[in-house]
Design a protein around this motif. Structure first.
Motif, PDB file in Angstrom:
ATOM      1  N   GLY A 187      -9.945  11.656 -14.147  1.00  0.00           N
ATOM      2  CA  GLY A 187     -11.009  12.065 -13.239  1.00  0.00           C
ATOM      3  C   GLY A 187     -10.674  11.893 -11.777  1.00  0.00           C
ATOM      4  O   GLY A 187     -11.591  11.767 -10.944  1.00  0.00           O
ATOM      5  N   ALA A 188      -9.408  11.915 -11.413  1.00  0.00           N
ATOM      6  CA  ALA A 188      -9.011  11.732 -10.018  1.00  0.00           C
ATOM      7  C   ALA A 188      -9.456  12.913  -9.170  1.00  0.00           C
ATOM      8  O   ALA A 188      -9.449  14.068  -9.619  1.00  0.00           O
ATOM      9  CB  ALA A 188      -7.496  11.556  -9.910  1.00  0.00           C
ATOM     10  N   SER A 189      -9.832  12.631  -7.920  1.00  0.00           N
ATOM     11  CA  SER A 189     -10.142  13.686  -6.948  1.00  0.00           C
ATOM     12  C   SER A 189      -9.050  13.792  -5.877  1.00  0.00           C
ATOM     13  O   SER A 189      -9.020  14.752  -5.124  1.00  0.00           O
ATOM     14  CB  SER A 189     -11.488  13.400  -6.258  1.00  0.00           C
ATOM     15  N   ARG A 190      -8.168  12.790  -5.824  1.00  0.00           N
ATOM     16  CA  ARG A 190      -7.022  12.808  -4.898  1.00  0.00           C
ATOM     17  C   ARG A 190      -5.805  12.245  -5.635  1.00  0.00           C
ATOM     18  O   ARG A 190      -5.886  11.185  -6.257  1.00  0.00           O
ATOM     19  CB  ARG A 190      -7.288  11.954  -3.647  1.00  0.00           C
ATOM     20  N   ILE A 191      -4.693  12.963  -5.549  1.00  0.00           N
ATOM     21  CA  ILE A 191      -3.450  12.534  -6.191  1.00  0.00           C
ATOM     22  C   ILE A 191      -2.340  12.605  -5.163  1.00  0.00           C
ATOM     23  O   ILE A 191      -2.123  13.653  -4.545  1.00  0.00           O
ATOM     24  CB  ILE A 191      -3.108  13.410  -7.416  1.00  0.00           C
ATOM     25  N   ALA A 192      -1.645  11.499  -4.975  1.00  0.00           N
ATOM     26  CA  ALA A 192      -0.536  11.424  -4.008  1.00  0.00           C
ATOM     27  C   ALA A 192       0.753  11.148  -4.769  1.00  0.00           C
ATOM     28  O   ALA A 192       0.842  10.187  -5.536  1.00  0.00           O
ATOM     29  CB  ALA A 192      -0.786  10.327  -2.983  1.00  0.00           C
TER      30      ALA A 192
ATOM     31  N   GLY B  82      -8.645   7.700  -9.788  1.00  0.00           N
ATOM     32  CA  GLY B  82      -9.375   7.911 -11.029  1.00  0.00           C
ATOM     33  C   GLY B  82     -10.116   6.674 -11.502  1.00  0.00           C
ATOM     34  O   GLY B  82     -10.355   5.726 -10.744  1.00  0.00           O
ATOM     35  N   CYS B  83     -10.459   6.655 -12.772  1.00  0.00           N
ATOM     36  CA  CYS B  83     -11.331   5.608 -13.312  1.00  0.00           C
ATOM     37  C   CYS B  83     -10.636   4.256 -13.433  1.00  0.00           C
ATOM     38  O   CYS B  83     -11.297   3.210 -13.485  1.00  0.00           O
ATOM     39  CB  CYS B  83     -11.872   6.034 -14.669  1.00  0.00           C
TER      40      CYS B  83
ATOM     41  N   ARG C  87       2.218  23.722  -9.918  1.00  0.00           N
ATOM     42  CA  ARG C  87       1.501  24.364 -11.027  1.00  0.00           C
ATOM     43  C   ARG C  87       0.231  23.584 -11.398  1.00  0.00           C
ATOM     44  O   ARG C  87      -0.823  24.186 -11.655  1.00  0.00           O
ATOM     45  CB  ARG C  87       2.425  24.490 -12.238  1.00  0.00           C
ATOM     46  N   LEU C  88       0.334  22.261 -11.427  1.00  0.00           N
ATOM     47  CA  LEU C  88      -0.852  21.471 -11.748  1.00  0.00           C
ATOM     48  C   LEU C  88      -1.895  21.554 -10.640  1.00  0.00           C
ATOM     49  O   LEU C  88      -3.105  21.591 -10.906  1.00  0.00           O
ATOM     50  CB  LEU C  88      -0.452  20.016 -11.997  1.00  0.00           C
ATOM     51  N   ALA C  89      -1.445  21.586  -9.390  1.00  0.00           N
ATOM     52  CA  ALA C  89      -2.387  21.717  -8.270  1.00  0.00           C
ATOM     53  C   ALA C  89      -3.069  23.075  -8.283  1.00  0.00           C
ATOM     54  O   ALA C  89      -4.229  23.207  -7.883  1.00  0.00           O
ATOM     55  CB  ALA C  89      -1.652  21.503  -6.946  1.00  0.00           C
TER      56      ALA C  89
ATOM     57  N   ALA D  28      -7.475  17.224  -4.502  1.00  0.00           N
ATOM     58  CA  ALA D  28      -6.538  17.223  -3.375  1.00  0.00           C
ATOM     59  C   ALA D  28      -5.195  16.667  -3.834  1.00  0.00           C
ATOM     60  O   ALA D  28      -5.140  15.664  -4.557  1.00  0.00           O
ATOM     61  CB  ALA D  28      -7.085  16.389  -2.222  1.00  0.00           C
ATOM     62  N   PHE D  29      -4.105  17.315  -3.415  1.00  0.00           N
ATOM     63  CA  PHE D  29      -2.763  16.896  -3.781  1.00  0.00           C
ATOM     64  C   PHE D  29      -1.923  16.717  -2.521  1.00  0.00           C
ATOM     65  O   PHE D  29      -2.092  17.456  -1.535  1.00  0.00           O
ATOM     66  CB  PHE D  29      -2.068  17.939  -4.665  1.00  0.00           C
ATOM     67  N   SER D  30      -1.010  15.756  -2.566  1.00  0.00           N
ATOM     68  CA  SER D  30      -0.024  15.595  -1.498  1.00  0.00           C
ATOM     69  C   SER D  30       1.284  15.140  -2.130  1.00  0.00           C
ATOM     70  O   SER D  30       1.291  14.422  -3.129  1.00  0.00           O
ATOM     71  CB  SER D  30      -0.488  14.576  -0.457  1.00  0.00           C
ATOM     72  N   VAL D  31       2.394  15.595  -1.539  1.00  0.00           N
ATOM     73  CA  VAL D  31       3.728  15.235  -2.021  1.00  0.00           C
ATOM     74  C   VAL D  31       4.568  14.820  -0.829  1.00  0.00           C
ATOM     75  O   VAL D  31       4.614  15.528   0.185  1.00  0.00           O
ATOM     76  CB  VAL D  31       4.414  16.410  -2.760  1.00  0.00           C
ATOM     77  N   GLU D  32       5.219  13.661  -0.946  1.00  0.00           N
ATOM     78  CA  GLU D  32       6.176  13.193   0.057  1.00  0.00           C
ATOM     79  C   GLU D  32       7.538  13.052  -0.601  1.00  0.00           C
ATOM     80  O   GLU D  32       7.646  12.570  -1.737  1.00  0.00           O
ATOM     81  CB  GLU D  32       5.748  11.845   0.641  1.00  0.00           C
ATOM     82  N   HIS D  33       8.561  13.469   0.138  1.00  0.00           N
ATOM     83  CA  HIS D  33       9.928  13.361  -0.379  1.00  0.00           C
ATOM     84  C   HIS D  33      10.806  12.699   0.668  1.00  0.00           C
ATOM     85  O   HIS D  33      10.936  13.214   1.787  1.00  0.00           O
ATOM     86  CB  HIS D  33      10.482  14.744  -0.729  1.00  0.00           C
ATOM     87  N   ASP D  34      11.367  11.577   0.329  1.00  0.00           N
ATOM     88  CA  ASP D  34      12.225  10.813   1.243  1.00  0.00           C
ATOM     89  C   ASP D  34      11.541  10.576   2.588  1.00  0.00           C
ATOM     90  O   ASP D  34      12.129  10.770   3.661  1.00  0.00           O
ATOM     91  CB  ASP D  34      13.556  11.540   1.449  1.00  0.00           C
TER      92      ASP D  34
END
Length: 585
Positions: A38-43, A60-61, A174-176, A183-189
């Motif tokens: 049930g997450a509304s934000r995923i980092a 999430g929960c 694809r999941l986003a 809301a999704f965010s991705v950080e790389h290095d």
């Protein structure tokens, strides 16, 4: 050898081989767990493309300490309320992901339910090495480190950090796309590479994650048949790509790669785009869980439908109905300035016809007048007095004209020849490039002003890695920031090529290649892509001299009877057939 029971750690590693193939597959499982919670934000945070570290944090929960311990046991799940597997509504349900990942990597789980304390548990390749209280906001944070570090047989099959990073980014994308409410965010290095806000509409989310131009060059799909609902976004037939990587398919919110769905898309776009091009689509199919089996693959990327014909028919009819509604829309419309440059051709004065012409009793067409026309139809014409050459020496004959600015009409000694100017010249350019490469490298022509081509980061990474090899083809590229490439030279054989279109298609081609192969081993694919951009386009008016030069070069070039995509470049109508059309035989 007698039958024996395998130890638990080996069972977990075998299960990991089914679920965890690379960092991207582990990341997919972790993000799916966050969505099911049930997450509304995923980092998401990656290091070295996920080879050394993958972190997923959600709001999430959360889990209590006993639940956290149980989550690391095989076949323990919160996603099946009863024993009806066919009624599963979540992205995951088998309870294998966490213990499988923990058996081949160092896994740290921190979780805290709302209104309770947090707890932390660390598992190193199947062994619990630490646990205790943890400070974190409500939700769960999972860190996977050193995947396959103690399984060298699997580690050596992982690709480069760039390739693994591209696969991780595609999995999150694809999941986003499936959940525009999250809301999704991705950080790389240490660098933010993807951010999408929650509460977006589906077309907005799809455009933000694929191509910004898709929003203006796509149609919305909304089609219902019985209990099946098809939605999403479909690019116009003229908005296509060189590979099928830009087709996103979802069944009940689950990203899938299904041959039935891909075939249905190809059938819907049949006869509307070239065979070597692929549509850009994002399709969301929702149907009762009893009509689809999602448990046919451990990673749940394949599905099986109870009525495949019904699903295929829904997709084909839904896509075609949406595309038919697009009418005459195309990807690019001319600007107002370009339209203003078009001027009506001035009418030719009514000059008398030569006296040598016979004058019929009822008068010639020059003397007739109607109430419907103010001027007679007119067109460009050039004298072409050369007689048709001998068929043995010049089978394609001599040019007599051009039809629809696409087809050259030639007269041969034994018939009428029609030539597709774009397809023919495309083959000629390809054969020139092959000959030039056989002699060393292709000559390059420098651009007066280097052109900046914007692409996604993964595409730029592929082009940068192949830059030395592309230079042998006459295409010199430099990295220009995170999301752009700088084009300094193009192959001289291509003439006035379109650098943006050329580089975009090459990036797509490189994405489909095996990294172990050099570009010279994929010569036909790379050279064909370049040749397509350097050939005479349909819609260009050719002079008689240019048409004859094209015919002569075709006669001297091997394989000129078909273009790079297998289509014929010319057809001949025998004179006997022409005479039959007019009743002379």
């Amino acid at each position: 050898m007698s039958i024996r029971r395998l130890p638990e750690h080996l069972v977990n590693r075998i299960a990991a081989g089914e679920v965890v193939e690379r960092p991207a597959s582990a990341l997919k499982e972790l993000v799916e767990n966050a969505l099911d919670a049930g997450a509304s934000r995923i980092a998401v945070t990656l290091a070295e493309g996920g080879l050394s570290r993958v972190e997923v944090a959600d709001d999430g929960c959360g889990m209590t300490p006993p639940e956290l311990a149980m989550a690391l046991e095989r076949h323990c799940t919160s996603k099946l309320p009863d024993e009806r597997i066919e009624a599963v509504e979540t992205l995951g349900f088998r309870g294998e992901a966490l213990p499988s990942i923990a058996s081949v990597a160092r896994l740290t789980i921190e979780s805290r339910p709302a209104g309770a304390d947090g707890w932390r548990r660390v598992v190193d390749n199947g062994t619990v090495v630490a646990e205790g209280p943890a400070a974190l906001p409500p939700g769960t944070r999972i860190v996977m480190e050193e995947l396959f570090a103690r399984v060298p047989a699997r580690r050596k099959f992982l690709r480069s950090a760039r390739s693994e990073y591209a696969a991780c980014l595609d999995a999150v994308r694809r999941l986003a796309m499936a959940r525009p409410d999250v809301a999704f965010s991705v950080e790389h290095d240490g660098r933010r590479v993807l951010t999408v806000a929650a509460a977006e509409s589906r077309p907005q989310r799809v455009a933000a994650l694929t191509d910004r131009a898709l929003a203006d060059n796509a149609v919305t799909i909304d089609w219902v048949r019985d209990d099946l609902v098809l939605g999403g976004v479909a690019g116009l037939p003229t908005f296509h790509r060189g590979v099928a990587d830009h087709q996103y398919l979802f069944v009940n919110g689950r990203p899938v790669k299904d041959r039935l769905l891909i075939g249905a898309i190809r059938g819907a776009y049949a006869e509307m785009m070239p065979r070597d091009r692929h549509a850009v689509v994002a399709l969301f199919l929702d149907l009762p869980s009893t009509e689809v089996d999602v448990n046919v693959h451990p990673a749940k990327t394949e599905v099986r439908f109870r009525d495949p014909a019904l699903v295929r028919g829904l997709i084909v009819s839904g896509l075609r109905r949406a595309l038919d509604g697009a009418g005459h829309r195309v990807v690019q419309r001319p600007t107002e300035a370009a339209l203003g440059m078009w001027q009506p051709e001035p009418a030719i004065p009514n000059t008398p016809h030569p006296a040598s012409w016979p004058s019929p009793v009822q008068g010639s067409v020059f003397e007739r007048r109607t109430d419907f026309f103010t001027a007679l139809p007119q067109a460009r014409a050039e004298p072409a007095w050369a007689p048709p050459p001998e068929t043995a020496t010049h089978p394609l004959g001599v040019a007599r004209g051009q039809v629809a600015k696409t087809y050259v009409v030639a007269e041969a000694e034994d018939g009428l020849v029609l030539v597709d100017q774009h397809a023919a010249h495309e083959r000629l350019v390809l054969e020139r490039m092959r000959a030039a490469l056989a002699g060393g490298r292709i000559a390059a022509q420098a651009l007066l002003l280097p052109e900046v081509v914007e692409l996604d980061e993964a595409a730029c990474d592929r082009l940068e890695a192949r830059a030395p090899e592309l230079a042998e083809f006459g295409l010199e590229l430099e990295r220009f920031g995170v999301h752009a490439m700088l084009v300094r030279t193009t192959p001289a054989l291509l003439g006035q090529a379109d650098p943006k279109g050329l580089v975009t298609d090459l990036a797509d081609e490189l994405g489909a290649f095996d990294e172990a192969l050099s570009l010279r081993e994929r010569l036909d694919h790379v050279a064909a892509t370049m040749a397509c951009h350097g050939s005479v386009r349909a819609g260009r008016t050719l002079s008689v001299a240019e048409m004859n030069a094209l015919l002569r070069e075709m006669e001297a070039t091997p394989h000129s009877g078909q273009c790079n995509h297998g289509r014929p470049t010319w057809v001949k109508l025998q004179m006997a057939d022409v005479e039959k059309l007019f009743g002379r035989r």
